[in-house]
Write an enzyme that holds these catalytic residues in place. Structure first.
Site, mmCIF file in Angstrom:
data_model
loop_
_atom_site.group_PDB
_atom_site.id
_atom_site.type_symbol
_atom_site.label_atom_id
_atom_site.label_comp_id
_atom_site.label_asym_id
_atom_site.label_seq_id
_atom_site.Cartn_x
_atom_site.Cartn_y
_atom_site.Cartn_z
ATOM 1 N N ASN A 96 0.871 -1.176 0.000
ATOM 2 C CA ASN A 96 0.000 0.000 0.000
ATOM 3 C C ASN A 96 0.908 1.227 0.000
ATOM 4 O O ASN A 96 1.487 1.567 1.025
ATOM 5 C CB ASN A 96 -0.878 -0.053 1.263
ATOM 6 C CG ASN A 96 -1.732 1.185 1.424
ATOM 7 O OD1 ASN A 96 -1.823 2.006 0.520
ATOM 8 N ND2 ASN A 96 -2.358 1.308 2.587
ATOM 9 N N GLU A 138 -5.200 -5.070 10.481
ATOM 10 C CA GLU A 138 -4.201 -4.038 10.723
ATOM 11 C C GLU A 138 -4.521 -3.297 12.016
ATOM 12 O O GLU A 138 -5.355 -2.378 12.023
ATOM 13 C CB GLU A 138 -4.180 -3.028 9.563
ATOM 14 C CG GLU A 138 -3.883 -3.650 8.215
ATOM 15 C CD GLU A 138 -3.326 -2.627 7.242
ATOM 16 O OE1 GLU A 138 -2.202 -2.819 6.779
ATOM 17 O OE2 GLU A 138 -4.012 -1.624 6.971
ATOM 18 N N LYS A 184 0.101 4.247 -0.277
ATOM 19 C CA LYS A 184 -0.562 5.415 0.321
ATOM 20 C C LYS A 184 -0.321 6.649 -0.557
ATOM 21 O O LYS A 184 -0.295 6.531 -1.776
ATOM 22 C CB LYS A 184 -0.085 5.619 1.764
ATOM 23 C CG LYS A 184 -0.241 4.342 2.591
ATOM 24 C CD LYS A 184 -0.057 4.537 4.060
ATOM 25 C CE LYS A 184 -0.230 3.199 4.764
ATOM 26 N NZ LYS A 184 -0.134 3.300 6.205
ATOM 27 N N HIS A 197 -9.403 0.866 4.704
ATOM 28 C CA HIS A 197 -8.152 1.092 5.434
ATOM 29 C C HIS A 197 -8.437 2.021 6.624
ATOM 30 O O HIS A 197 -9.253 2.930 6.525
ATOM 31 C CB HIS A 197 -7.099 1.702 4.507
ATOM 32 C CG HIS A 197 -5.743 1.727 5.145
ATOM 33 N ND1 HIS A 197 -5.381 2.696 6.054
ATOM 34 C CD2 HIS A 197 -4.695 0.877 5.052
ATOM 35 C CE1 HIS A 197 -4.149 2.434 6.475
ATOM 36 N NE2 HIS A 197 -3.709 1.337 5.889
ATOM 37 N N GLU A 245 -6.940 4.468 7.772
ATOM 38 C CA GLU A 245 -6.775 5.904 7.489
ATOM 39 C C GLU A 245 -8.020 6.463 6.805
ATOM 40 O O GLU A 245 -8.399 7.613 7.016
ATOM 41 C CB GLU A 245 -5.509 6.123 6.646
ATOM 42 C CG GLU A 245 -4.261 5.926 7.500
ATOM 43 C CD GLU A 245 -3.049 5.398 6.753
ATOM 44 O OE1 GLU A 245 -3.019 5.463 5.510
ATOM 45 O OE2 GLU A 245 -2.126 4.901 7.431
ATOM 46 N N SER A 290 3.567 -2.078 10.406
ATOM 47 C CA SER A 290 5.020 -2.130 10.627
ATOM 48 C C SER A 290 5.627 -3.502 10.311
ATOM 49 O O SER A 290 6.568 -3.943 10.981
ATOM 50 C CB SER A 290 5.369 -1.694 12.054
ATOM 51 O OG SER A 290 4.932 -0.367 12.270
ATOM 52 N N GLY A 331 2.551 2.273 10.798
ATOM 53 C CA GLY A 331 3.491 3.380 10.640
ATOM 54 C C GLY A 331 4.166 3.795 11.935
ATOM 55 O O GLY A 331 4.810 4.838 12.005
ATOM 56 N N GLY A 362 2.946 -1.097 4.299
ATOM 57 C CA GLY A 362 2.962 0.331 3.998
ATOM 58 C C GLY A 362 4.387 0.802 3.732
ATOM 59 O O GLY A 362 4.912 0.664 2.629
ATOM 60 N N GLY A 363 5.018 1.327 4.761
ATOM 61 C CA GLY A 363 6.351 1.921 4.622
ATOM 62 C C GLY A 363 7.351 1.040 3.883
ATOM 63 O O GLY A 363 8.061 1.505 2.978
HETATM 64 P P1 PGA Z 1 2.906 0.244 7.690
HETATM 65 O O1 PGA Z 1 1.447 0.434 7.056
HETATM 66 O O2 PGA Z 1 3.488 -1.009 7.111
HETATM 67 O O3 PGA Z 1 3.667 1.487 7.255
HETATM 68 O O4 PGA Z 1 2.743 0.169 9.159
HETATM 69 C C1 PGA Z 1 0.613 -0.661 6.814
HETATM 70 C C2 PGA Z 1 -0.703 -0.200 6.232
HETATM 71 O O5 PGA Z 1 -1.222 0.828 6.681
HETATM 72 O O6 PGA Z 1 -1.253 -0.826 5.318
#
Ligand code: PGA
Length: 251
Positions: free
Chosen positions: A9, A168, A11, A96, A98, A214, A174, A235-236
């Site tokens: 993802n 998640e 983002k 998600h 967010e 993470s 994050g 994500g990251g």
């Molecule tokens: P993250 O994000 O790996 O940066 O923690 C995961 C996500 O929100 O899908």
């Protein structure tokens, strides 16, 4: 057979040229990946058509990060499922945290979006997960159970073949704070039992349930070793081809 998936993802990160370069690097490195692991990338809407060209003929699938809750029409700023399928998108992420937190995404809206996506032939990666307050109050099982039921119980066992769930925990997204493999596994097992309750054990067994929050090459192995964790929503670490592939090699 349950499918193993690692989905990235992106983002709201990368410009279109940067995204194209990242996709190229992922496609190149994915050539060495053993069969049986599906890779998915979810760039921003603006990147999808260009990234679709890069992915052509590769094993990497394309996903959107969201879709509209209407088929078409006067909905300024929204992107319809037919627009996504027209450029070769195979998946969309929905729900998600967010989007739930900042854009008022509700379970009711997610039912509508999931229906539109499945009817259009898009697969859905449906995200669920509790926030820190809910975990500290011991409500994490209840929250995830409700989120799963509120959306998936509106669909059929056949529909579920095209749905992937991503657990998640919001406090792990994050933040560098990963759920332990045991914490993730007990929620994944709970989600599977919620599915079994309505659709039967065989459907639940076949469901792919991803962990997100993470997740990185250094912790993916331990997480993916759990019997109910079938991959990750990243994500990251999905913004670096080496890290993303490192995670995909952790099964
Ligand atoms: P993250 O994000 O790996 O940066 O923690 C995961 C996500 O929100 O899908």
């Amino acid at each position: 057979m349950r499918k193993l998936i690692v989905a990235g993802n992106w983002k709201m990160n990368t410009t279109v040229p940067e995204g194209v370069e990242l996709a190229k690097a992922i496609v190149e490195k994915a050539k060495g990946l053993p069969a049986g692991v599906e890779l998915v990338v979810a760039p921003p809407f603006t990147h999808l058509a260009s990234v679709a060209d890069v992915l052509k003929g590769s094993k990497v699938c394309l996903s959107a990060q969201n879709c509209a809750d209407h088929e078409k029409g006067a909905y300024t700023g929204e992107v319809a499922v037919s627009m996504l399928t027209s450029i070769g998108c195979q998946y969309t992420i929905l729900g998600h945290s967010e989007r739930r937190q900042y854009y008022g995404e509700t379970d009711e809206k997610l039912v509508v979006k999931t229906k539109l996506a499945l009817e259009a032939g898009l697969k859905v990666i449906l995200c669920v997960g509790e926030n820190l307050d809910e975990r500290e109050a011991g409500k994490h099982f209840d929250v995830v159970t409700a989120q799963t039921k509120n959306v998936l119980y509106h669909f059929t066992a056949d529909d579920l073949k095209n749905v992937v769930i991503a657990y998640e925990p919001v406090w792990a997204i994050g933040t560098g704070k990963t759920a332990t493999a045991a914490q993730a596994e007990e929620i994944h097992a709970c989600i599977r039992s919620v599915i079994a309750e309505k659709f039967g054990a065989a459907v639940a067994e076949d469901m792919t349930i991803l962990y997100g929050g993470s997740c990185k090459p250094s912790n993916a192995k331990e997480l993916f070793a759990e019997k109910d964790i079938d991959g990750g929503l990243i994500g990251g670490a999905a913004l670096k081809a080496d890290d993303f592939l490192g995670i995909a090699e952790s099964f």
